[in-house]
Enzyme design. Structure first.
Site, PDB file in Angstrom:
ATOM      1  N   HIS A  38       2.450  12.109  11.095  1.00  0.00           N
ATOM      2  CA  HIS A  38       2.088  10.689  11.116  1.00  0.00           C
ATOM      3  C   HIS A  38       3.258   9.786  10.745  1.00  0.00           C
ATOM      4  O   HIS A  38       3.069   8.596  10.519  1.00  0.00           O
ATOM      5  CB  HIS A  38       0.908  10.422  10.182  1.00  0.00           C
ATOM      6  CG  HIS A  38      -0.368  11.048  10.655  1.00  0.00           C
ATOM      7  ND1 HIS A  38      -1.385  11.431   9.806  1.00  0.00           N
ATOM      8  CD2 HIS A  38      -0.788  11.368  11.902  1.00  0.00           C
ATOM      9  CE1 HIS A  38      -2.379  11.961  10.508  1.00  0.00           C
ATOM     10  NE2 HIS A  38      -2.034  11.934  11.781  1.00  0.00           N
ATOM     11  N   GLN A  96       0.088  15.473   7.127  1.00  0.00           N
ATOM     12  CA  GLN A  96      -0.407  14.183   7.591  1.00  0.00           C
ATOM     13  C   GLN A  96       0.156  13.049   6.730  1.00  0.00           C
ATOM     14  O   GLN A  96       0.028  11.885   7.076  1.00  0.00           O
ATOM     15  CB  GLN A  96      -1.936  14.151   7.503  1.00  0.00           C
ATOM     16  CG  GLN A  96      -2.627  15.227   8.317  1.00  0.00           C
ATOM     17  CD  GLN A  96      -4.077  15.374   7.899  1.00  0.00           C
ATOM     18  OE1 GLN A  96      -4.824  14.409   7.869  1.00  0.00           O
ATOM     19  NE2 GLN A  96      -4.481  16.592   7.556  1.00  0.00           N
ATOM     20  N   ARG A 108       0.812  -1.216   0.000  1.00  0.00           N
ATOM     21  CA  ARG A 108       0.000   0.000   0.000  1.00  0.00           C
ATOM     22  C   ARG A 108       0.844   1.264   0.000  1.00  0.00           C
ATOM     23  O   ARG A 108       0.401   2.306  -0.463  1.00  0.00           O
ATOM     24  CB  ARG A 108      -0.935   0.028   1.221  1.00  0.00           C
ATOM     25  CG  ARG A 108      -1.967  -1.084   1.239  1.00  0.00           C
ATOM     26  CD  ARG A 108      -2.998  -0.927   0.119  1.00  0.00           C
ATOM     27  NE  ARG A 108      -3.876  -2.093   0.078  1.00  0.00           N
ATOM     28  CZ  ARG A 108      -3.707  -3.123  -0.727  1.00  0.00           C
ATOM     29  NH1 ARG A 108      -2.677  -3.143  -1.566  1.00  0.00           N
ATOM     30  NH2 ARG A 108      -4.529  -4.142  -0.723  1.00  0.00           N
TER      31      ARG A 108
END
Length: 239
Positions: free
Chosen positions: A101, A83, A59
């Protein structure tokens, strides 16, 4: 004016990286047995690192060679919290952005949350895709199908069942929000804690905000401007 930019997945769309919640989004693509909300967790990493690392690799790591787009270059000298974990802001030359993140290109020791650890480069290019599961476990130093604290490695990414710590520069991020004269949100759906934190601070201080998104989330704030456009259209308009 001290403008703080807070960016989400919409900023990297022009680099060919899928957004999270769009039609082609990451969170719409699960594994055979698990939803993304189950996969992207510390619990999955601890209990099933083979599947977690393979999912993470497919991913995210497959996009590791994508380059920054015009939006990242425009943001390269801006006060920025992103983010996104793709690291494209760094590739564009921003040397002081906060990756709230984490970053795809880095990893840490597997540690108790809050422990003082450093992030360092992740050797994704050492992964052998022909023997993916075994190779990933080897790269992340995981034996016996279970990661060991302070021995194994973990992707430098904040997972759904984890919380913001100083590893992710959370105190500095909050201070930047407090010090900002204006906060501009670009390409974010306001579905994560950091955007809510920024909104709370902006409301408490009366800081004006701007929301840039083709289909912007309407937020509760007395001084908000909506720019119904893509991140790329926005920066081209700014010049």
């Amino acid at each position: 004016m001290n403008t703080l930019y807070i960016t989400g997945a919409g900023v990297s769309a022009a680099s060919g990286i899928p957004t999270f919640r769009g039609e082609d989004g990451y969170w719409n693509i699960g594994s055979k047995n698990y939803t993304p909300m189950e996969m992207a967790t510390r619990a999955m990493y601890e209990n099933n690192p083979r599947e977690f690392l393979a999912w993470y690799y497919h991913r995210f790591a497959t996009y590791r060679h994508h380059g920054p787009n015009e939006v990242h270059h425009w943001l390269s000298d801006k006060n920025l919290i992103t983010q996104n974990i793709d690291g494209l802001d760094g590739k564009a030359g921003n040397t002081d952005f906060i990756a709230i993140h984490g970053r795809l290109d880095q990893m840490t020791l597997f540690h108790h949350q809050g422990d003082d650890v450093m992030a360092f480069n992740a050797p994704w290019d050492n992964v052998n895709e022909d023997n993916l599961h075994h190779s990933l476990l080897e790269v992340f130093n995981i034996n016996n199908e279970s990661p060991k604290l302070n021995e194994s490695f973990k992707p430098y990414v904040l997972l759904f069942d984890e919380y913001y710590t100083e590893l992710y520069r959370i105190s500095e991020a909050q201070q930047r929000m407090i010090d900002a004269d204006k906060i501009v949100f670009i390409g974010t759906s306001f579905s994560v804690n950091i955007t809510q934190m920024a909104l709370d601070i902006a409301r408490s201080q009366g800081t004006p905000i701007e929301v840039v998104d083709p289909d912007p989330t309407h937020v509760f704030h007395p001084n908000v401007t909506y720019q119904k456009m893509t991140a790329l259209e926005y920066v081209q308009q700014q010049g």
